[in-house]
Design a protein around this motif. Structure first.
Motif, short mmCIF file in Angstrom:
data_model
loop_
_atom_site.label_atom_id
_atom_site.label_comp_id
_atom_site.label_asym_id
_atom_site.label_seq_id
_atom_site.Cartn_x
_atom_site.Cartn_y
_atom_site.Cartn_z
N THR A 250 40.16 128.11 64.59
CA THR A 250 41.19 128.22 63.80
C THR A 250 42.43 127.93 64.39
O THR A 250 42.79 128.88 65.46
CB THR A 250 41.01 129.53 62.86
OG1 THR A 250 39.81 129.46 61.95
CG2 THR A 250 41.94 129.26 61.74
N LEU A 251 43.28 127.03 64.07
CA LEU A 251 44.45 126.93 64.40
C LEU A 251 45.48 127.20 63.36
O LEU A 251 45.29 126.53 62.00
CB LEU A 251 44.78 125.56 65.09
CG LEU A 251 43.96 125.11 66.10
CD1 LEU A 251 44.08 123.48 66.43
CD2 LEU A 251 44.19 126.08 67.35
N GLU A 252 46.63 127.92 63.29
CA GLU A 252 47.47 128.02 62.53
C GLU A 252 48.84 128.03 62.95
O GLU A 252 49.07 128.57 63.98
CB GLU A 252 47.32 129.52 61.87
CG GLU A 252 48.12 129.92 60.48
CD GLU A 252 47.53 131.16 59.96
OE1 GLU A 252 46.46 131.19 59.42
OE2 GLU A 252 48.08 132.24 60.04
N TYR A 253 49.68 127.40 62.20
CA TYR A 253 51.25 127.52 62.27
C TYR A 253 51.90 127.88 61.20
O TYR A 253 51.75 127.58 60.02
CB TYR A 253 51.53 126.05 62.74
CG TYR A 253 53.06 125.98 62.83
CD1 TYR A 253 53.96 126.58 63.79
CD2 TYR A 253 53.61 125.09 61.81
CE1 TYR A 253 55.25 126.30 63.69
CE2 TYR A 253 55.18 125.07 61.72
CZ TYR A 253 55.76 125.78 62.64
OH TYR A 253 57.31 125.63 62.78
N ALA A 254 52.99 128.68 61.23
CA ALA A 254 53.75 129.47 60.15
C ALA A 254 55.20 129.01 60.62
O ALA A 254 55.69 129.52 61.71
CB ALA A 254 53.18 130.71 59.88
N THR B 11 41.40 121.99 56.25
CA THR B 11 42.55 122.19 56.46
C THR B 11 43.32 123.02 55.30
O THR B 11 42.77 122.64 53.93
CB THR B 11 43.62 120.71 56.76
OG1 THR B 11 43.25 120.16 55.47
CG2 THR B 11 43.07 120.09 57.74
N ARG B 12 44.39 123.69 55.35
CA ARG B 12 45.02 124.33 54.60
C ARG B 12 46.53 124.21 54.66
O ARG B 12 47.00 124.25 55.68
CB ARG B 12 44.68 125.80 54.21
CG ARG B 12 43.40 126.07 53.80
CD ARG B 12 43.15 127.53 53.81
NE ARG B 12 42.61 127.66 55.18
CZ ARG B 12 42.33 128.93 55.83
NH1 ARG B 12 42.80 129.95 55.30
NH2 ARG B 12 41.75 129.03 57.05
N LEU B 13 47.29 123.78 53.73
CA LEU B 13 48.70 123.49 53.86
C LEU B 13 49.35 124.13 52.66
O LEU B 13 49.27 124.07 51.46
CB LEU B 13 49.10 122.08 54.00
CG LEU B 13 50.61 121.74 54.21
CD1 LEU B 13 50.95 122.20 55.60
CD2 LEU B 13 50.56 120.07 54.25
N LYS B 14 50.45 124.87 53.02
CA LYS B 14 51.35 125.64 51.88
C LYS B 14 52.90 125.41 52.23
O LYS B 14 53.31 125.61 53.39
CB LYS B 14 50.97 127.25 51.79
CG LYS B 14 51.72 127.84 50.68
CD LYS B 14 51.43 129.18 50.74
CE LYS B 14 52.32 129.95 49.54
NZ LYS B 14 51.97 131.22 49.29
N TYR B 15 53.66 124.99 51.33
CA TYR B 15 55.05 125.04 51.47
C TYR B 15 55.49 125.85 50.37
O TYR B 15 55.29 125.77 49.13
CB TYR B 15 55.54 123.61 51.28
CG TYR B 15 57.03 123.64 51.37
CD1 TYR B 15 57.70 123.84 52.63
CD2 TYR B 15 57.67 123.22 50.35
CE1 TYR B 15 59.03 123.82 52.35
CE2 TYR B 15 59.01 123.03 50.26
CZ TYR B 15 59.68 123.56 51.15
OH TYR B 15 61.30 123.49 51.03
N THR C 14 46.95 125.54 58.30
CA THR C 14 45.60 125.88 59.04
C THR C 14 44.63 125.12 59.35
O THR C 14 44.58 124.15 58.16
CB THR C 14 45.26 127.23 58.04
OG1 THR C 14 46.21 128.11 58.00
CG2 THR C 14 44.23 127.87 58.85
N LEU C 15 44.18 124.89 60.30
CA LEU C 15 42.92 124.01 60.52
C LEU C 15 41.71 124.88 61.09
O LEU C 15 41.85 125.63 62.01
CB LEU C 15 43.37 123.13 61.71
CG LEU C 15 43.89 121.85 61.69
CD1 LEU C 15 44.44 121.11 62.98
CD2 LEU C 15 43.02 120.71 61.03
#
Lengths: 718, 305
Positions: free
Chosen positions: A482-486, A419-423, A470-471
């Motif tokens: 890969t799943l991504e939400y922005a 997983t990747r997470l950015k804020y 991102t997963l």
């Protein structure tokens, strides 16, 4: 045979196309046409020497030849010759008899009135397109280690024509779309010399670029009676730069990097060439000398002070100095000052810090902060200087500064899950310099009042939130998903006029699966954006009631606010599979792609009228724009590959492509269009019966198409 | 051997030689032997050192334990392995590469991207060709650059396939024409100090310098244009006239309501749409929007000449 230093292949094919209508969109950057095509490559690779040439489509508008070679560890080089078209719009028509030329004239006896009748237009049908021919090469000398030297050069030549709006000198309300010729050449040469070791790196670079425009000035006869007039295109210009880049490895596993550069862009324009038919105006200088300098300095220090922590400190400075001439416009009879050009400088300073800490083998966190300050200055000639304090930004282009924080998490808890997470949070401040207090009800002050309530979107106060997650999943062997939400949200703080809110959501899924040689792949993307803006309409030339430019004032028919909410929903998906039918002999690949965009302009108006001067009640739904860059794009491709022998193979292919475009601004041309019944696209616009104010050429009306492409290709490898 | 390989040896593994590797991994060995890494004429190549084990570590334990992925402490370049460690193997030889001078400053290192995430040295084709695409894989990438980059940059992969895009999927330009994936000090790892300086390399006609400047144009092309692709013509961030109205509101037409009633269908205002919004809208007159050297007002100063 395996020991031969030569290898390569050639291919030869044939293509058939069935297309519903001629469309530039079908071949935007290609020249896919019926007939034969071919190409191939040759590789020489022996001991220290290697060479490769790859090319295809010789003699066509999208040919390429690329070569590279060298001696391992000592030098390498490359050469390339490429050409490709940029097709913009086909089968357009012009009111001028010689579209695309540098002097464009009307047909004998043509007048603005007669031009309304399309049958009197010249029958010329032409295409808006240009080609880009690029030839260049590189050379890289490695044998002088620890020193190095490389040089590259290229020449880019463009030829063709593009749509261009030529406003009428007779009346600013009249305009004509013409085919502006493109005939320019850009030549670039760059070289770098340096020294590199494991500890240090130092490189000095320099480059020179010059641009020559063979169609800098376009003359045209104004169809609206303004006589011969002229368009000034891009000036011949040149640019050079000097740059130093260096790095040094320091204690604590640190690396210090630095770069400093200077670039100067210059141009010269003889002003007497740029315009005709301006009686009574002279300029303070006969020519304009453009001179813009860029000074860049950047440095950063990355460190690994202890095992799990890495840090980065950085600084950047960019100074854009505009040293171009200021030009005054002078009344040649009275000597009165009429105006001058306005030039802009800016300086951006950025400092930032980042820290990344690996908490566990599978968990890493990153924190970052950045501050940047952007100062904008404008300057005119002394005669034109209207700012009492030249160090103060004027209204409309304020200084801005940004505070930006970000936090990121990288977590790979399981073998099959990452997983990747950015804020990121951004605050942008701006020095809004209000003009002098004015009476909002004074029509003469209306523009100054409007300036007090709007901020240009790129320099407005803003708060921005961004999230990206991102997963990465590998739930079973050979299945990757890969799943991504922005998400992004912009709020323009304190904004009354202009953009005041914008938002975006994007969902993406990408996956592939390999089941014993049978491959499946798929992609999905949904991107939705909307932007809200408010504008105030102010009509200062009409009869009472008096307009009030303040957006806070009550509306009337001559001044009112209106809002538009612009939304775009775009989704795309694709899926395909490739699989062997007979192992190592016969294989098949099939793919389907679809994309749809749905745009709308949702309007809300304080004052509803069909014409601002005629306050007639109107259904608000009539204001909304529905086809707003709407399009549907889909394609199917299927290829059967048959390897007859290890050297010889055949491919049979079929491709279907479709594009449908629907837009309020550029509707499709109605083939039955006459001057009496006008539907769809308008070549001629008449604001009132018996008058003409606009002559268009049909640019971008040819976008729709359906195409079936069949091809067969034989390939021989050696 | 590098520090990484020395670490691998700590388990007591020793080098077994390429013949042992070839016995089980023949396809991989052939690809390696055909590549530049397999050339003995190149100094410091794996072929002049421990062959496969120069990168994968000493294999005696792996052989003794009967093989298998990662068995015996082999470095497999699997994504689950530490990215710094994987990159260190490559940097052991390639650290002197000028391409990697700014690797430590780059965003890819920070985000745990290692060399093997993009480069696939065993699949590097000896006879690379694009077979008509002009996109022959380079630098031991497994395919065209945009495919490699698009594996992580999914939003960019979506953008370059929208209707208005730079010719990336057509193979006319590549990601690395503009970006330096191995590290750069420019924004977004671009190959220039600022966005405009990058764009001017191909779009020198926009370089000017112009007598009449449009302030945001000289400052940053990306204020109005998307770099990769979008749904609006000319890669614009928003449709014209709305994009222009993001800055311009004045008593003349910038403030006029461009709704469907008055501006496009024309059905309610005498049968003709407005030339301020129909067709190419603002660009019907303000064509020289990137700057103008024409005198006169309104003329070059309003970018209509």
């Amino acid at each position: 045979e395996d020991n031969s230093p030569f290898s390569g292949g050639i291919f030869l094919g044939g293509r058939g196309i069935n297309q519903s209508q001629k469309s530039a969109n079908f071949n935007q950057y290609n020249e896919i046409a019926p007939g034969l095509f071919g190409g191939g490559n040759l590789v020489y690779d022996k001991d220290k020497y290697h060479f490769m040439v790859d090319g295809a489509y010789l003699g066509e508008d999208d040919y390429y030849v690329k070569m590279k070679g060298g001696k391992w560890g000592e030098y390498k080089f490359s050469l390339y010759f490429t050409e490709f078209p940029h097709n913009l719009s086909f089968e357009d028509r012009s009111v001028f008899v010689n579209p695309g030329s540098q002097v464009q004239g009307l047909g004998t006896g043509a007048t603005a009135t007669s031009l309304r009748n399309l049958s009197t237009w010249p029958s010329t049908s032409f295409d808006y397109k240009y080609t880009r021919k690029d030839a260049g090469g590189t050379f890289d000398l490695q044998m002088i280690r620890p020193f190095f030297f490389n040089v590259d050069a290229n020449q880019l030549k463009r030829e063709g024509q593009v749509p261009w709006g030529a406003n009428s000198p007779g009346s600013v309300s009249n305009t004509t779309e013409l085919a502006k010729p493109i005939d320019d050449t850009t030549t670039n040469v760059n070289a770098t010399f340096g020294w590199k070791s494991k500890q240090y790196y130092a490189a000095f670079s320099s480059g020179y670029s010059w641009y020559t425009n063979g169609a800098e000035y376009i003359s045209f006869v104004d169809p609206f009676g303004g006589g011969l007039n002229r368009i000034a295109g891009a000036p011949d210009n040149n640019s050079y730069y000097l740059k130093f880049t260096g790095t040094a490895k320091l204690p604590l596993s640190s690396t210090f990097s630095f770069t400093g550069s200077f670039q100067q862009n210059k141009s010269t324009t003889n002003l007497s060439n740029t315009y005709v038919n301006i009686p009574g105006v002279t300029t303070s200088k006969p020519s304009f000398n453009g001179d813009v300098e860029y000074w860049n300095v950047a440095a950063n220090l990355t460190s690994n002070p202890w095992k799990n922590l890495t840090t980065k400190l950085y600084f950047k400075y960019l100074d854009n100095k505009n040293k171009s001439d200021t030009i005054d416009y002078i009344n040649s009879t009275t000597g009165a000052f009429l105006g001058s050009n306005e030039l802009f400088d800016y300086q951006r300073t950025t400092v930032g810090a980042e820290g990344a800490y690996r908490f566990t083998k599978t968990l890493k966190g990153i924190l970052g902060y950045e501050f940047s300050d952007l100062q904008r200055r404008s300057h005119e000639s002394e005669l034109g200087e209207v700012h009492e304090d030249p160090t103060t930004a004027e209204a409309g282009i304020p200084d801005t500064w940004e505070n930006k924080w970000n936090a990121q998490l990288v977590w790979n808890p399981l073998d099959w899950l990452g997983t990747r997470l950015k804020y990121q949070k951004l605050y942008r401040g701006a020095t809004i310099n209000m003009s002098n207090p004015v009476n909002p009800a004074d029509p003469a002050s209306a523009n100054a009042v409007l300036d007090n309530y709007k901020q240009d979107f790129y320099a407005a106060r803003k708060t921005q939130d961004m999230i990206k997650s991102t997963l990465d999943l590998t739930p079973i062997s050979n299945l990757d998903v890969t799943l991504e939400y922005a998400f992004k949200h912009d709020s323009y703080d304190g904004q009354t006029l202009g953009y005041y809110k914008a938002q975006q959501h994007e969902f993406i899924m990408d996956g592939s699966y390999d089941l014993k040689g049978v491959k499946f792949f798929g992609f999905f993307d949904y991107d939705t954006t909307w932007t809200d803006q408010q504008t105030r309409y102010v009509n200062v030339t009409s009869t009472p009631p008096l307009p009030n430019a303040s957006p806070l004032a009550a509306p009337n028919q001559n001044s009112f606010n209106w809002r538009s909410s612009l939304q775009n929903n775009n989704y795309a998906y694709g899926a395909g599979s490739s699989f062997p039918i007979i192992k190592d002999k016969l294989s098949f690949i099939v793919q389907y792609d679809f994309q749809k965009n749905n745009g709308t302009g949702d309007f809300t108006s304080q004052f509803l009228s069909t014409n601002p001067n005629s306050p007639i009640a109107l259904n608000p739904n009539l204001l909304n724009i529905y086809p707003w860059d709407d399009y549907t794009m889909q394609s199917i491709s299927a290829r059967l590959k048959y390897d007859v022998t290890k050297q010889f193979g055949l491919m049979f292919g079929y491709i279907y492509r479709q594009f449908k475009y629907n837009d309020a601004q550029i509707p499709a041309v109605d083939p039955n269009q006459t001057s009496a019944t006008i539907l769809g696209y308008r070549y001629v616009m008449n604001p009132a019966p018996g008058t003409v104010n606009t002559l268009l050429s049909g640019a971008y009306t040819d976008q729709n198409y359906n195409a079936n492409i069949f091809f067969v290709r034989a390939m021989y490898k050696f | 051997p590098s520090g990484v390989l020395a670490q691998a040896k700590r388990g007591g593994a020793t080098f077994v030689g390429v013949d042992a590797c070839k016995e089980c991994h023949e396809d991989r060995f052939k690809a390696y032997a055909a590549s530049v890494h397999g050339k003995k004429v190149v100094p410091d190549n794996p072929a002049n050192r421990e062959g496969c084990e120069s990168c994968h570590g000493p294999g005696s334990l792996h052989v003794d334990q009967g093989g298998g992925k990662g068995v015996g402490g082999m470095i497999t370049f699997n994504k689950k392995e530490n990215s710094d460690m994987r990159s260190a193997v490559c940097l052991n030889c390639h650290e002197n590469s000028t391409q990697l001078a700014l690797w430590d400053s780059g965003v890819h290192k920070k985000k745990d991207v290692s060399c093997s995430d993009c480069h696939s040295i065993h699949s590097g084709p000896k006879t690379a060709t694009g077979y008509g695409t002009g996109m022959a894989p380079m630098g031991y990438l497994p395919g065209p650059e945009y495919v490699t980059c698009g594996k992580c940059h999914l939003d960019i992969k979506a953008a370059i396939n929208r209707r208005s895009h730079h010719p990336i999927v057509e193979g006319r330009i590549t990601c690395s024409n503009c970006h330096q994936p191995h590290g750069s000090m420019g924004p977004a790892q671009i190959k220039a100090d600022s966005v405009n300086q990058l764009c001017y390399k191909c779009h020198a006609d926009k370089r000017g310098p112009y007598m009449n400047e449009h302030p945001p144009v000289g400052e940053n092309c990306a204020y109005c244009h998307l770099a990769h692709g979008g749904v609006h013509t000319a890669l614009l961030t928003e449709k014209v006239p709305n994009l222009c109205q993001g800055c311009h509101d004045a008593t003349r037409h910038p403030g006029t309501r461009y709704g469907a009633d008055t501006m496009f269908t024309g059905g309610l205002i005498g049968g003709s749409p407005s030339n301020k919004a129909f067709g190419r809208s603002c660009l019907n007159c303000h064509s020289n929007i990137h700057g103008s050297n024409a005198i006169g007002s309104p003329g070059g100063d309003f970018f209509i000449r």
